[in-house]
Design an enzyme around this catalytic site. Structure first.
Site, short mmCIF file in Angstrom:
data_model
loop_
_atom_site.label_atom_id
_atom_site.label_comp_id
_atom_site.label_asym_id
_atom_site.label_seq_id
_atom_site.Cartn_x
_atom_site.Cartn_y
_atom_site.Cartn_z
N LYS A 12 0.37 -0.93 -0.05
CA LYS A 12 -0.16 -0.36 0.21
C LYS A 12 0.95 0.94 -0.11
CE LYS A 12 -0.70 -0.04 5.15
NZ LYS A 12 -1.08 -1.17 5.94
N TYR B 277 14.32 30.01 9.21
CA TYR B 277 13.06 30.92 9.79
C TYR B 277 13.14 31.37 10.80
CZ TYR B 277 11.37 30.62 5.21
OH TYR B 277 11.22 31.09 3.92
N MET C 53 11.94 24.76 3.49
CA MET C 53 11.07 23.70 2.41
C MET C 53 11.31 22.85 1.43
SD MET C 53 8.37 25.26 -0.75
CE MET C 53 7.03 26.01 0.14
C1 LIG Z 1 -0.81 -1.93 6.84
C2 LIG Z 1 -0.92 -3.30 7.59
C3 LIG Z 1 0.08 -4.31 7.57
C4 LIG Z 1 1.97 -3.96 7.57
O1 LIG Z 1 2.00 -3.67 8.16
P1 LIG Z 1 3.02 -3.12 9.07
O2 LIG Z 1 3.50 -2.88 10.19
O3 LIG Z 1 4.16 -2.27 7.97
O4 LIG Z 1 4.11 -5.11 8.39
C5 LIG Z 1 -0.49 -5.27 7.98
N1 LIG Z 1 -2.02 -5.39 7.77
C6 LIG Z 1 -2.54 -4.10 7.79
C7 LIG Z 1 -4.28 -4.28 7.89
C8 LIG Z 1 -2.57 -2.57 7.57
O5 LIG Z 1 -3.26 -1.73 7.45
#
Ligand SMILES: *Cc1c(COP(=O)(O)O)cnc(C)c1O
Length: 383
Positions: free
Chosen positions: A38, A259, A307
Site C-alpha cells: 500500500k 526561519y 521547504m
Molecule cells: C499496513 C498494514 C499491514 C502492514 O503493517 P507493517 O507493520 O508495515 O508490517 C498489515 N496489515 C494491515 C491491516 C495493515 O493496514
C-alpha cells in the site's frame, strides 16, 4: 554535453527487499509471507517492489485502495493475488471483480454489497473478512462476524480466502493488548472453521508462532524498518538518501539561522545549506534534532527545516572538506530510517511514505533466481 542536474539521490535496493522477504519467510514458515505494498510500497514504488517479490515466489499482495490495485495488477502474473485492505466503496464492486482483485470486507454493508454482486453473477466471489480484535479501526465486531457466519445464503456467496485482523501494538513485545487481540481473533476464527487466519504484520511475525496464523502480512520490515521497538533491527537496510550541499558560509557569534531566527550561533561557526526540506518529506521536527552525515561524522541540523533546504553545522570538519555539490547522507548506514524517525518524533513508516519526488530515484536491481528446470519448461510452454 549536457549532464543531469544535480539533486538528492534516493537509492532503493530491491535486492535488499528480497533479502528481507526471504528472512521473514524463514521465520514465518510454514506460513507464507504476503507483501503489503500500500501507499506505493511505502513510497518505494509498488510496481517495482511487487515484481521483485513475485520473482522470488511472493504471491499475495495487500494494498489499501482499489486504485492501488488497479495500478499494480497489470504488472503481476495472473497467479498473484491482490487484496484491498480498506474494502470497497459502494459501486466499486464490479470493477474489483472484473480485475480479479479480492476485497477485504470490513463491515456488514460491504459484505452484503459483495454478496449481492456474486448473486447477480450467479456464483461465489472470493473475499477476505476482517474482524476488529481490539483496534476499533476496521473490521466486523465479533457479533457481526457471528451473524454472517450463521447466515447461510450470505455465506454461500462468499468464497472466504482469509479471516484477518490487525494488531495495534505488535511492535511492543510485552504489550498486554497483543494477547487480548489474539484471544479475540481466535474467537472469530472459531466462527469460520474452514477459513485460514492471517493476523501478524511485521511486528506480529516476531511475537511468536501463536501470532503468525496461516499467512502473515509484512510491510515495514520488507522495507528495512525495525519490526520491533527497542533492540537491534534484524532487517537489511533498503533506502539511502544523499543530498548535495548548495552553499557553505562562515557566521559569527550571534548570527541567526533559518526561519524565525530560531537558532543563534553561540560561537563562530561554519554552516552548509543542503538541498532537502520538508517538501521532500524531511519533517520540520528534525530541526535542531536530526543530522546529516559525511562518512561517520555527524553534522547536526541547525535551525528550522525550510521547504527546499536545511542548514547543517560543519564547523568541526577540516576546511574545504565540503563544498558546492558535496553529497551528504540523510538516510543510510549512519542514519537508519528508525533513527531519523526518532529524531523527528515520528515512525519509520511516515519517513518512508513521505520521501519526495524531487530526488533522483536509483533502483538497485532485484536479483532474479537462476532459472530452474521447472521455470525453463514454463518458459518453453509459453513460447
Ligand atoms: C499496513 C498494514 C499491514 C502492514 O503493517 P507493517 O507493520 O508495515 O508490517 C498489515 N496489515 C494491515 C491491516 C495493515 O493496514
Amino acid at each position: 554535453m549536457r549532464t543531469e542536474p544535480v539533486s538528492g539521490r534516493l537509492v532503493i535496493d530491491l535486492a535488499a527487499i528480497q533479502t528481507n522477504y526471504r528472512f521473514l519467510c524463514s521465520i514465518a514458515a510454514p506460513a507464507p509471507v504476503a507483501a503489503v505494498v500500500k501507499a506505493d510500497a511505502y513510497g518505494l514504488g509498488a510496481v517495482a517492489v511487487s515484481k521483485a517479490l513475485c520473482a522470488i515466489g511472493c504471491q499475495d499482495f495487500f494494498v489499501a485502495h482499489l486504485n492501488e490495485a488497479v495500478a499494480i495488477v497489470p504488472h503481476l502474473p495472473s497467479a498473484a493475488r491482490v487484496y484491498v485492505l480498506n474494502g470497497l466503496m459502494p459501486g466499486e464492486e464490479g470493477q474489483c471483480a472484473d480485475l480479479g482483485v479480492i476485497p477485504v470486507l470490513n463491515g456488514v454493508e460491504q459484505v452484503e454489497n459483495w454478496a449481492r454482486l456474486a448473486r447477480s453473477q450467479g456464483g461465489m466471489l472470493p473475499a477476505v473478512l476482517q474482524v476488529d480484535s481490539g483496534m476499533s479501526r476496521l473490521g466486523l465486531s465479533l457479533a457481526e462476524a457471528s451473524a454472517i457466519a450463521h447466515n447461510k445464503p450470505l455465506r454461500d456467496m462468499l468464497d472466504l480466502k482469509w479471516l484477518i485482523s490487525h494488531l495495534a501494538c505488535a511492535d511492543e513485545r510485552d504489550s498486554e493488548q497483543n494477547l487480548h487481540q489474539l484471544a479475540t481473533f481466535r474467537d472469530a476464527c472459531a466462527l469460520f472453521p474452514e477459513t485460514p487466519g492471517c493476523f501478524a504484520n511485521s511486528g506480529g511475525i516476531f511475537l511468536g508462532a501463536d501470532f503468525r496464523g496461516a499467512m502473515v502480512r509484512s510491510g515495514i520490515a520488507l522495507y528495512g524498518g525495525a519490526p520491533t521497538s527497542g533492540g537491534p533491527n534484524p532487517m537489511t537496510p533498503v533506502v539511502s538518501l544523499t543530498v548535495p550541499v548548495v552553499q557553505t558560509r562562515r557566521v559569527s557569534t550571534g548570527a541567526k539561522v533559518g526561519y524565525g531566527g530560531a537558532f543563534q550561533a553561540d560561537r563562530p561557526m561554519v554552516l552548509a545549506t543542503i538541498a532537502a526540506g520538508y517538501a521532500d518529506g524531511l519533517p520540520r521536527s528534525l530541526g535542531d534534532f536530526g543530522a546529516a552525515w559525511l562518512g561517520a561524522i555527524r553534522l547536526p541540523i541547525v535551525g528550522r527545516v525550510s521547504m527546499d533546504t536545511m542548514t547543517i553545522d560543519i564547523s568541526h570538519l577540516d576546511p574545504g572538506t565540503v563544498g558546492l555539490g558535496t553529497q551528504v547522507e540523510l538516510i543510510g548506514h549512519n542514519s537508519p530510517i528508525d533513527a531519523v524517525a526518532e529524531a523527528a518524533g515520528t515512525i519509520s513508516y511516515e519517513i518512508l511514505t513521505r520521501l519526495g519526488r524531487r530526488f533522483r530515484r536509483v533502483l538497485i536491481e532485484a536479483v532474479s533466481p537462476p532459472p530452474s528446470a521447472n521455470s525453463q519448461s514454463e518458459e518453453e510452454l509459453r513460447l
